[in-house]
Design a protein around this motif. Structure first.
Motif, short mmCIF file in Angstrom:
data_model
loop_
_atom_site.label_atom_id
_atom_site.label_comp_id
_atom_site.label_asym_id
_atom_site.label_seq_id
_atom_site.Cartn_x
_atom_site.Cartn_y
_atom_site.Cartn_z
N TYR A 278 -6.91 6.32 12.30
CA TYR A 278 -7.04 6.00 10.87
C TYR A 278 -7.05 4.48 10.66
N LEU A 279 -6.13 3.79 11.33
CA LEU A 279 -6.09 2.33 11.24
C LEU A 279 -7.36 1.70 11.82
N THR B 57 -0.41 -6.38 9.26
CA THR B 57 -1.74 -5.88 8.90
C THR B 57 -2.65 -6.00 10.12
N THR C 204 2.24 4.45 1.18
CA THR C 204 2.23 5.07 2.51
C THR C 204 3.04 6.36 2.54
N GLU D 168 -12.13 -1.17 4.40
CA GLU D 168 -11.50 -0.70 3.17
C GLU D 168 -10.59 0.48 3.48
N ARG D 169 -9.66 0.74 2.56
CA ARG D 169 -8.71 1.83 2.76
C ARG D 169 -9.37 3.19 2.52
N ILE E 13 0.84 -1.19 0.00
CA ILE E 13 0.00 0.00 0.00
C ILE E 13 0.88 1.24 0.00
N ASN F 228 -10.15 2.18 9.32
CA ASN F 228 -9.95 1.24 8.22
C ASN F 228 -10.45 -0.15 8.57
N SER G 266 -8.76 7.60 2.57
CA SER G 266 -7.69 8.53 2.21
C SER G 266 -6.78 8.83 3.40
N GLN G 267 -5.47 8.77 3.14
CA GLN G 267 -4.50 9.07 4.19
C GLN G 267 -4.51 10.55 4.58
#
Length: 214
Positions: free
Chosen positions: A76-77, A153, A8, A85-86, A6, A80, A88-89
């Motif tokens: 954020y993690l 993960t 990062t 699903e991922r 991914i 997720n 936006s960072q």
């Protein structure tokens, strides 16, 4: 099983900022940082620096930036894992800003309420202890977040366990403070209970309800 690769880039930049913050705090306040690093082992740090604290401390401010950024990455993690699903960072920066605003407004209200209840001296030391342990958790979150981003993960259960461990460390620190100042708390027990209900329980319940609705 090959781990999903991914992008990062944004998180890596945030980690670099966090490392710079920690390096600056250690460079500018070498002795203080050394004592601070043993905070969970003994309460020497709070004893030495609580009496000379100011409303705005550069040392605490630098570590506060690290705390907000790492708390935002961890949140954020968490999101997720919840949505599966991922996302936006860039949201990490938004989370960091919201976390910073939450704590700043909370501290201002805490100081205002302590003045109204006339327990400023007690709350001043209490806030210093809370700030110190929160910033310490920020240090712990940095390597944990790095492992979760680059090596492992994370699933929801792992994140919950880490959250509970962090809460345990924070709670033990506050319990140590309460034990050391038990006689002082007894003299202002009623007002302190009101303070806890108003600014230690209610804000987090409101935030939880807001997140749950979202």
């Amino acid at each position: 099983m090959i781990r999903e690769i991914i992008n990062t880039d944004i998180i890596t930049l945030i980690f670099i900022v966090c490392l710079i913050c920690i390096a600056l705090s250690k460079l500018i306040y070498t002795k203080r940082f050394e004592i601070f690093s043993y905070l969970v082992v003994n309460n020497r740090y709070t004893k030495l620096f609580s009496k000379d604290q100011h409303f705005i401390e550069l040392f605490d401010g630098i570590l506060f930036i690290n705390l907000c950024l790492n708390a935002a990455i961890f949140f954020y993690l968490f999101i997720n894992s919840l949505v599966g699903e991922r996302i936006s960072q860039l949201l990490i920066l938004k989370y960091a800003l919201l976390i910073a605003c939450f704590f700043i407004v909370k501290v201002l209200l805490e100081r205002l309420l302590s003045s109204i209840f006339e327990i400023e001296l007690l709350i001043k030391d209490y806030l210093f202890t809370k700030t110190s342990y929160r910033n310490y958790l920020g240090l712990l979150l940095l390597p944990i977040n790095a492992i979760l981003i680059y090596s492992v993960t994370p699933n929801l259960n792992t994140l919950i366990i880490i959250s509970l461990l962090g809460l345990t460390v924070f709670s033990l620190g506050l319990l140590t403070f309460f034990k050391a100042n038990l006689n002082v708390f007894k003299r202002s027990m009623f007002y302190f209970i009101l303070y806890l209900c108003a600014l230690e329980i209610a804000p987090y319940l409101i935030v939880y309800q807001f997140i749950a609705i979202k």
